[in-house]
Design a protein around this motif. Sequence first.
Motif, PDB file in Angstrom:
ATOM      1  N   SER A 163       0.824  -1.208   0.000  1.00  0.00           N
ATOM      2  CA  SER A 163       0.000   0.000   0.000  1.00  0.00           C
ATOM      3  C   SER A 163       0.857   1.256   0.000  1.00  0.00           C
TER       4      SER A 163
ATOM      5  N   TYR B 261      -3.962  -2.522  -8.234  1.00  0.00           N
ATOM      6  CA  TYR B 261      -5.195  -3.021  -7.610  1.00  0.00           C
ATOM      7  C   TYR B 261      -4.884  -3.809  -6.346  1.00  0.00           C
ATOM      8  N   PHE B 262      -3.914  -4.700  -6.412  1.00  0.00           N
ATOM      9  CA  PHE B 262      -3.609  -5.546  -5.264  1.00  0.00           C
ATOM     10  C   PHE B 262      -2.898  -4.789  -4.153  1.00  0.00           C
TER      11      PHE B 262
ATOM     12  N   LEU C 156      -4.037  -1.958  -3.031  1.00  0.00           N
ATOM     13  CA  LEU C 156      -5.089  -1.294  -2.270  1.00  0.00           C
ATOM     14  C   LEU C 156      -5.564  -2.196  -1.136  1.00  0.00           C
ATOM     15  N   THR C 157      -5.758  -1.625   0.049  1.00  0.00           N
ATOM     16  CA  THR C 157      -6.237  -2.404   1.192  1.00  0.00           C
ATOM     17  C   THR C 157      -7.673  -2.065   1.560  1.00  0.00           C
TER      18      THR C 157
ATOM     19  N   GLN D 129     -11.496  -1.834   0.770  1.00  0.00           N
ATOM     20  CA  GLN D 129     -12.361  -2.524  -0.172  1.00  0.00           C
ATOM     21  C   GLN D 129     -13.095  -1.561  -1.091  1.00  0.00           C
TER      22      GLN D 129
ATOM     23  N   GLU E 109     -12.070   1.346  -2.183  1.00  0.00           N
ATOM     24  CA  GLU E 109     -11.114   1.804  -3.192  1.00  0.00           C
ATOM     25  C   GLU E 109     -10.894   0.717  -4.241  1.00  0.00           C
ATOM     26  N   LYS E 110     -10.830  -0.537  -3.813  1.00  0.00           N
ATOM     27  CA  LYS E 110     -10.650  -1.631  -4.766  1.00  0.00           C
ATOM     28  C   LYS E 110     -11.841  -1.715  -5.715  1.00  0.00           C
ATOM     29  N   ASP E 111     -13.063  -1.537  -5.166  1.00  0.00           N
ATOM     30  CA  ASP E 111     -14.261  -1.577  -6.003  1.00  0.00           C
ATOM     31  C   ASP E 111     -14.257  -0.449  -7.030  1.00  0.00           C
TER      32      ASP E 111
ATOM     33  N   LEU F 249     -11.525  -1.227  -9.646  1.00  0.00           N
ATOM     34  CA  LEU F 249     -11.914  -2.334 -10.515  1.00  0.00           C
ATOM     35  C   LEU F 249     -13.011  -1.903 -11.491  1.00  0.00           C
TER      36      LEU F 249
END
Length: 287
Positions: free
Chosen positions: A134, A248-249, A251-252, A254, A256-258, A261
């Motif tokens: 991160s 993407y990986f 990011l911790t 969720q 932000e990941k959504d 993605l």
Amino acid sequence: EAQPERVQKLLDRFKVPEMRDTQGMYAHGALDRMVAEQTWLCPIQADRKEKGAYYSPSRDIVVLPMKQQFNKGATPEDIYRDGMEFYSTMLHEMTHSTMTPERLNREAGAKFGDPKYAKEELVAELTAAMISHSMGFDSKVTDNSAAYLDSWIGALRQEPKFIVSVMADVNKASEMILDRVDAQRISLGEQPYLAKNDPLMAPLEDEICPFRNAAIIKTRSGDFALRASYNGVDLGVKPIERSTARMYFQLTDQREKDIFLGSAIRKNYESEIAGIDRRASKSLSIV
């Protein structure tokens, strides 16, 4: 605020600034400030020469070798990376300090090498690796975790049930640490790592990923690809840049990941999504 600007802001947040101390080692302002002002959950001692790093449950203190002791590189790049090794070690021991009953209440093993001891070491190293990603640390720093983790996985084969809860513990510890780091980053005028701590990243419902079966996957060739379905239609699999997958990986958070993605899918499947929308609109007009 328009979506492209928000996504770019998200990407910019995870670029590592070239911060070096007087020795040329990587410097992390928020972690340095945390140690200087002793704002972690327990004291962090890092101003004396030590043979190794450890967390003492009986004293409730994290003890680290001095940062200079990590300076072993032969080139400026190696010396810079040595600074990251120092902070990665700090994060590992900080994770151990979250295990106490009044914090995250993880049970540590009674002796070196038993399954509970191995689980706690996995939690600490995986948490340190996740946060290091991160923070944008060099991949060689996080790759060093692989051999360390392998040494503990064998012990967990005796108690495979522990594996189920490892990642839950990692996520809880990561959030606890990053919350404290974010407080220092905000004080320093820097953007926090977690979206929930960033007043400039207020939730926007239309940015949440609306796709089904959405994921970034690793292919048999070792490359990365996107997959998703939209309005019941499989969009198929599309290759993406390794840098996109790595971002993407890293990011911790969720949410932000959504967001990330969803943005990647819209960009890579723009024509397919437009076609599905057109067909859906045409069907509605016929009805």
